[in-house]
Design an enzyme around this catalytic site. Structure first.
Site, mmCIF file in Angstrom:
data_model
loop_
_atom_site.group_PDB
_atom_site.id
_atom_site.type_symbol
_atom_site.label_atom_id
_atom_site.label_comp_id
_atom_site.label_asym_id
_atom_site.label_seq_id
_atom_site.Cartn_x
_atom_site.Cartn_y
_atom_site.Cartn_z
ATOM 1 N N ARG A 23 0.847 -1.193 0.000
ATOM 2 C CA ARG A 23 0.000 0.000 0.000
ATOM 3 C C ARG A 23 0.882 1.243 0.000
ATOM 4 N NH1 ARG A 23 -4.180 -2.045 4.691
ATOM 5 N NH2 ARG A 23 -4.606 -4.084 3.738
ATOM 6 N N HIS B 99 -9.508 -16.379 6.325
ATOM 7 C CA HIS B 99 -10.903 -16.151 5.974
ATOM 8 C C HIS B 99 -11.675 -17.436 6.204
ATOM 9 C CE1 HIS B 99 -8.719 -12.945 3.889
ATOM 10 N NE2 HIS B 99 -9.794 -12.231 4.181
ATOM 11 N N LYS C 71 -16.710 -5.103 12.791
ATOM 12 C CA LYS C 71 -15.568 -5.892 13.237
ATOM 13 C C LYS C 71 -15.335 -5.735 14.734
ATOM 14 C CE LYS C 71 -12.448 -2.164 11.788
ATOM 15 N NZ LYS C 71 -11.089 -1.842 11.361
#
Length: 648
Positions: free
Chosen positions: A369, A391, A473
């Site tokens: 990033r 995941h 979250k």
């Protein structure tokens, strides 16, 4: 009879008050002492001045210095006092923004032709204290948009005019204290006299609005306290933090390096750092294996369409590198900003039955990033990093138990390092439009997360607006050894990506259904976690993590054979050991081992050879005695297996 409102207190009790009652009056109802300490109130999710009338029902918290909202209010007001002091000392200065931050506040200021440096901060501090001692009240003044524009046109402040241009008429307020007026939505403490101690900590350049095309302003950072004693304690913590700085220790201990030819923000792991990181990974891999995770590996780049489907492109366009252009009319590729879209495609690779679920895919996946160079900071803020991503694809009926499992794993990780953890439930803010998916799914996910948190008796706070764009979250915020907070682990519930990627499973009714996804990362990123770990332990790692666990120091060359024999036996037990045969004094070798923070030193000479023993020194403790070598090995292996943590 005056119209009544119902105020709910944190313990759940309720009390009716006349509409228009102020926060100060509610505090006085609770106790006179609380009213004296109060800085502001929080009504539901809104922080308000004590003097503001309360005109609706709501849950109230009285904010003192000991609360986050209290510090937020205190530091917000301190930023205004900083600006007031600057106005006194530099009348031509123009003010940008001055918000509170996690540890203090800052103000962005255009000093024009004047230069303000580190040597000027003490004078500004003194002026701030002078202003604070006037005990000026903070006065909230609603103004029209035209009035606001006229005020800042008259003083010639283009930065405030830029801000006002985006505000809606009817929602604009000024705040005044003493001779200073500022565009601000508040809230503020009752008066400046609450501010007793100030420290301006640093200066930095900051482009207006964060845009390099705009004017560069001077950003002054500071922190303030209601007591001098608290500032003294803060300065002590800062000095301790300097000793623990992971950039300093990372270099001294050979953990990592940043090389300009490799690139800013792209850490290179050195041998000691690689050993440390691989040990952390092995720890989590072992725990994941026990819990039924399957490990995968995905590429470092992906087709642009993959990230368009997930929404990462263009949702987070500003934090991604430009697409890699391809020839032959093929659309570009993107350096991987997230691992999750790749995992979703792995799930799609085959048809799944409800009997296959939950499917738990894990990866130590590298992502990239773009961060502005001024924001890079050692290992804690980088451009390339590795996430301990997993995941979990499950049915709705399995969701709550899987969330529980993820929380328990995350708590195990932080508990192993004896890190204190604060838990935050990060939910959506209905006033923002950055979120994807259907509202009913969001409501369900938030409800399920809260139910799990309550069933597990977690001590948590709720933060609206902190959710990811695809789901709510649970964030794990650790406190390190000197009390600083870091957001690391996270558990996210996602009803959005199954829709975007058309993920399905065949249920017991032989029909297709959508799975739910849990995104989970206990460490968060290996780079940031390692930076915090270095500072948490001040480089004095637990034996099981230390790159070199044992250093053997023979007292003369005649002892080398015995030293290497001991080292060989330790290696047979997977102990990381080195033998120091340099032509140096034993005292110098011990000193070097101490500097390198090696947990154990074994001093061996003629007596140790004849007795089959080792003389043992412990880092920071000195000589702890002579042991049978077999006994030392047994004790060492037990300490490693138990992942014991040294006192810090």
């Amino acid at each position: 009879m005056a119209e009544q409102i119902t105020i709910t207190f944190p313990d759940g009790s309720e009390k009716e008050f006349p509409k228009g009652t102020t926060g100060r009056e509610v505090a006085e109802y609770i106790s006179k002492g609380l009213a004296r300490e109060a800085l502001s109130i929080t009504l539901d999710d809104e922080i308000m001045e004590l003097s503001r009338p309360i005109n609706r029902d709501g849950t109230i918290t009285i904010n003192t210095w000991d609360s986050e909202d209290g510090k937020y209010t205190f530091w917000h007001s301190s930023a205004h006092v900083l600006a007031e002091a600057i106005q006194e000392l530099y009348p031509d200065a123009k003010f940008g923004i001055g918000p509170p931050i996690e540890d203090g506040f800052y103000y962005d200021i255009d000093f024009g032709d004047q230069t303000v440096g580190q040597d000027d901060l003490e004078e500004i501090e003194d002026k701030m204290i002078e202003m604070a001692r006037k005990k000026s009240e903070f006065e909230r003044v609603p103004v029209s948009k035209d009035e606001a524009l006229e005020f800042y046109e008259d003083v010639g402040n283009e930065y405030k005019l830029d801000l006002i241009s985006e505000l809606e008429d009817g929602n604009i307020t000024f705040y005044k204290q003493g001779n200073f007026t500022d565009l601000c939505k508040g809230p503020h403490i009752p008066d400046t006299g609450r501010i007793k101690a100030v420290k301006l900590t640093s200066l930095a350049g900051a482009y207006w609005r964060g845009d390099e095309e705009n004017e560069q302003l001077t950003r002054i950072y500071g922190i303030s306290f209601p007591k001098q004693k608290l500032l003294d304690q803060y300065i002590e913590r800062v000095e301790e933090a300097k000793k623990r700085d992971h950039k300093k220790l990372g270099k001294e201990l050979g953990i990592y390096m940043i090389d300009q030819m490799v690139g800013q923000g792209l850490p290179v792991w050195l041998p000691n750092g690689t050993t440390l990181r691989r040990t952390l990974e092995a720890f989590l891999r072992e725990e994941q294996k026990k819990r039924g995770y399957q490990e995968v590996i995905t590429p470092h780049i992906g087709h642009l369409e993959l990230y368009r489907t997930s929404g990462h492109y263009p949702y987070y366009r500003e934090s991604q590198y430009n697409p890699i252009e391809m020839g032959d009319d093929e659309e570009g590729y993107l350096l991987k900003p997230m691992n999750c879209p790749h995992h979703h495609r792995i799930y799609s690779n085959e048809l799944h039955s409800y009997r296959d679920l939950p499917l738990r895919l894990a990866e130590f996946g590298s992502v990239y990033r773009y961060e502005q160079s001024g924001e890079l900071n050692g290992l804690s803020r980088v451009r390339g990093f590795t996430q301990d991503d997993a995941h979990i694809y499950c049915t709705h009926d399995q969701l709550k138990q899987e969330i529980i499992n993820c929380i328990e794993l995350t708590e195990l990780v932080f508990g192993t390092f004896e890190m204190d953890v604060d838990i935050r439930l990060s939910f959506r803010d209905d006033n923002e439009d950055k979120y994807g998916g259907q509202t009913e799914y969001w409501d369900r996910a938030e409800r399920e997360i809260k139910e799990v948190a309550d069933e597990m008796n977690l001590d948590y706070t709720v933060a609206r607006g902190e959710a990811s764009f695809y789901g709510p979250k649970i964030d794990f915020i650790i406190r390190d050894a000197i009390g600083r907070k870091w957001q690391l682990g996270t558990v996210q519930v996602d009803y959005v990506m199954p829709e975007r990627f058309d993920l399905t499973y065949v249920g017991s009714d032989n029909s297709k259904h959508r799975p739910v996804i849990i995104h989970r990362a206990p460490f968060g990123s290996m780079e940031r976690f390692t930076s915090i770990l270095i500072e948490h332990f001040a480089g004095d790692f637990p034996v099981w993590l230390a790159p070199t666990q044992v250093q053997i120091i023979p007292v003369s060359d005649d002892i080398n054979e015995y030293a290497y024999k001991c080292a060989s036996e330790l290696k047979d037990h997977d102990v990381r050991v080195e033998v120091d045969t340099r032509n140096e004094q034993v005292s110098g070798k011990i000193r070097d081992a101490e500097t390198s923070k090696i947990p154990y030193m074994l001093i061996v000479g003629d007596n140790e050879i004849s007795d089959g023993t080792v003389s043992v020194r412990r880092h920071k403790e000195g000589d702890i005695g002579t042991f049978e070598f077999s006994e030392f090995i047994s004790n060492l292996i037990a300490e490693i297996d138990n992942k014991e943590v040294p006192k810090h």
